[in-house]
Design a protein around this motif. Sequence first.
Motif, mmCIF file in Angstrom:
data_model
loop_
_atom_site.group_PDB
_atom_site.id
_atom_site.type_symbol
_atom_site.label_atom_id
_atom_site.label_comp_id
_atom_site.label_asym_id
_atom_site.label_seq_id
_atom_site.Cartn_x
_atom_site.Cartn_y
_atom_site.Cartn_z
ATOM 1 N N ILE A 31 50.565 -107.034 -63.198
ATOM 2 C CA ILE A 31 50.642 -106.439 -61.866
ATOM 3 C C ILE A 31 49.749 -107.189 -60.885
ATOM 4 O O ILE A 31 50.143 -107.476 -59.748
ATOM 5 C CB ILE A 31 50.293 -104.946 -61.931
ATOM 6 C CG1 ILE A 31 51.430 -104.193 -62.648
ATOM 7 C CG2 ILE A 31 50.071 -104.366 -60.525
ATOM 8 C CD1 ILE A 31 51.145 -102.730 -62.910
ATOM 9 N N HIS A 32 48.553 -107.540 -61.295
ATOM 10 C CA HIS A 32 47.662 -108.298 -60.410
ATOM 11 C C HIS A 32 48.266 -109.660 -60.061
ATOM 12 O O HIS A 32 48.131 -110.142 -58.929
ATOM 13 C CB HIS A 32 46.293 -108.481 -61.061
ATOM 14 C CG HIS A 32 45.468 -107.236 -61.098
ATOM 15 N ND1 HIS A 32 45.379 -106.366 -60.024
ATOM 16 C CD2 HIS A 32 44.686 -106.698 -62.078
ATOM 17 C CE1 HIS A 32 44.586 -105.353 -60.345
ATOM 18 N NE2 HIS A 32 44.157 -105.532 -61.570
ATOM 19 N N TRP A 33 48.926 -110.285 -61.019
ATOM 20 C CA TRP A 33 49.507 -111.608 -60.790
ATOM 21 C C TRP A 33 50.644 -111.542 -59.768
ATOM 22 O O TRP A 33 50.719 -112.350 -58.854
ATOM 23 C CB TRP A 33 50.015 -112.196 -62.103
ATOM 24 C CG TRP A 33 50.697 -113.521 -61.947
ATOM 25 C CD1 TRP A 33 52.040 -113.752 -61.880
ATOM 26 C CD2 TRP A 33 50.063 -114.797 -61.796
ATOM 27 N NE1 TRP A 33 52.299 -115.085 -61.727
ATOM 28 C CE2 TRP A 33 51.099 -115.758 -61.671
ATOM 29 C CE3 TRP A 33 48.741 -115.216 -61.775
ATOM 30 C CZ2 TRP A 33 50.832 -117.120 -61.504
ATOM 31 C CZ3 TRP A 33 48.478 -116.574 -61.627
ATOM 32 C CH2 TRP A 33 49.513 -117.497 -61.486
ATOM 33 N N HIS A 34 51.524 -110.565 -59.903
ATOM 34 C CA HIS A 34 52.689 -110.469 -59.013
ATOM 35 C C HIS A 34 52.383 -109.702 -57.730
ATOM 36 O O HIS A 34 53.120 -109.843 -56.754
ATOM 37 C CB HIS A 34 53.861 -109.836 -59.753
ATOM 38 C CG HIS A 34 54.419 -110.713 -60.838
ATOM 39 N ND1 HIS A 34 55.245 -111.783 -60.581
ATOM 40 C CD2 HIS A 34 54.230 -110.691 -62.184
ATOM 41 C CE1 HIS A 34 55.566 -112.384 -61.721
ATOM 42 N NE2 HIS A 34 54.963 -111.738 -62.702
ATOM 43 N N ASP A 35 51.344 -108.883 -57.750
ATOM 44 C CA ASP A 35 50.808 -108.244 -56.553
ATOM 45 C C ASP A 35 51.852 -107.437 -55.777
ATOM 46 O O ASP A 35 52.020 -107.622 -54.559
ATOM 47 C CB ASP A 35 50.194 -109.320 -55.650
ATOM 48 C CG ASP A 35 49.217 -108.738 -54.641
ATOM 49 O OD1 ASP A 35 48.589 -107.709 -54.953
ATOM 50 O OD2 ASP A 35 49.087 -109.318 -53.540
ATOM 51 N N LYS A 50 43.266 -93.548 -68.093
ATOM 52 C CA LYS A 50 41.915 -94.109 -68.213
ATOM 53 C C LYS A 50 41.948 -95.593 -68.540
ATOM 54 O O LYS A 50 41.027 -96.339 -68.201
ATOM 55 C CB LYS A 50 41.124 -93.362 -69.274
ATOM 56 C CG LYS A 50 41.634 -93.507 -70.700
ATOM 57 C CD LYS A 50 40.780 -92.717 -71.669
ATOM 58 C CE LYS A 50 41.193 -92.943 -73.115
ATOM 59 N NZ LYS A 50 42.588 -92.553 -73.379
ATOM 60 N N ASP A 51 43.036 -96.050 -69.204
ATOM 61 C CA ASP A 51 43.147 -97.467 -69.556
ATOM 62 C C ASP A 51 43.713 -98.307 -68.414
ATOM 63 O O ASP A 51 43.771 -99.524 -68.510
ATOM 64 C CB ASP A 51 44.035 -97.629 -70.804
ATOM 65 C CG ASP A 51 43.433 -96.948 -72.024
ATOM 66 O OD1 ASP A 51 42.226 -97.160 -72.270
ATOM 67 O OD2 ASP A 51 44.157 -96.211 -72.701
ATOM 68 N N LEU A 52 44.145 -97.639 -67.339
ATOM 69 C CA LEU A 52 44.694 -98.334 -66.173
ATOM 70 C C LEU A 52 43.787 -98.171 -64.958
ATOM 71 O O LEU A 52 44.236 -98.240 -63.820
ATOM 72 C CB LEU A 52 46.095 -97.806 -65.859
ATOM 73 C CG LEU A 52 47.138 -97.988 -66.960
ATOM 74 C CD1 LEU A 52 48.442 -97.274 -66.590
ATOM 75 C CD2 LEU A 52 47.417 -99.470 -67.229
ATOM 76 N N SER A 53 42.499 -97.982 -65.226
ATOM 77 C CA SER A 53 41.553 -97.689 -64.147
ATOM 78 C C SER A 53 41.448 -98.822 -63.137
ATOM 79 O O SER A 53 41.172 -98.589 -61.954
ATOM 80 C CB SER A 53 40.173 -97.377 -64.724
ATOM 81 O OG SER A 53 39.695 -98.462 -65.515
ATOM 82 N N GLU A 54 41.684 -100.065 -63.569
ATOM 83 C CA GLU A 54 41.633 -101.181 -62.621
ATOM 84 C C GLU A 54 42.723 -101.044 -61.560
ATOM 85 O O GLU A 54 42.507 -101.382 -60.393
ATOM 86 C CB GLU A 54 41.776 -102.511 -63.352
ATOM 87 C CG GLU A 54 40.564 -102.908 -64.178
ATOM 88 C CD GLU A 54 40.739 -104.267 -64.819
ATOM 89 O OE1 GLU A 54 41.591 -105.055 -64.332
ATOM 90 O OE2 GLU A 54 40.053 -104.543 -65.812
#
Length: 266
Positions: A31-35, A50-54
């Motif tokens: 997700i961060h890569w494709h934004d 909780k595992d997707l907190s970023e």
Amino acid sequence: MNDLKVMTLNIWNGGMASSFQKRAASIQAMIHWHDPDIIGIQELTEPMLKDLSELAETYTFYGKARGSHGRSDERCCVLFRKSRFSFLDGETFWLSATPDKPGSSFANSMFPRIATIAFLQDSLSGMQFTFANTHLDHLLPTVRTKQIEVLCAQLKQKQRGSFTVLTGDFNCSFPSMAFRLLEKDAQLNLKDTVPTDGVTTLRSFIQAGSSRFRPIDHILVSKEMTVIKSEIITGMYMGRYPSDHNPVLTVLQLPEPEYETYGDAE
């Protein structure tokens, strides 16, 4: 004119909790890569958050659970970029004969199925629009057809703003009766953006074969919108595949407003 980058992703709630903890890094890296600006996520459960907190640092998560039990109590969440969009209103409804009744479902549907709808305002363009996300039943085509009928009726009643975007795991593709009903609804006026060149959205060869190697994950948009690019993402991130589904990413050119706006953004 501003662009809108939309993703749909079934993140798969199967397997042990520890396996998702390992995949979460892959999901977040992808997700961060494709934004993307907005994401429709299916099969998200409370323990996964909780595992997707970023992701929660960048995106607002919106959507209720469907009212089944344990690991199967998934949400069809809408994730939208905090820095770009204002939340105006929204709801989760059930794909059943009683859409407002939590936990309701059609007979022969293995789980209650839901759709989440969010009305958003884009701070870059000023446009207000409707974004919806869903996950249809995986067993019987007749059940999916009933669920699509409810989805279409609810969207026609509730859609507001300059355009509509609908994401989801539909568990079917364009030759099916359910999907034809969706695409042919003149009042909804939606078109599918997913490539139809034989690329599947399922990683498993057996599962992909059952859908004749056609995509079952879709991003539909108002027909007046211009699709700049659409792709099915098949790569690994952080050494793992994000899910058993391949995400879909579509870049849209925003149209001129045509519908009446809904409310005022705060």
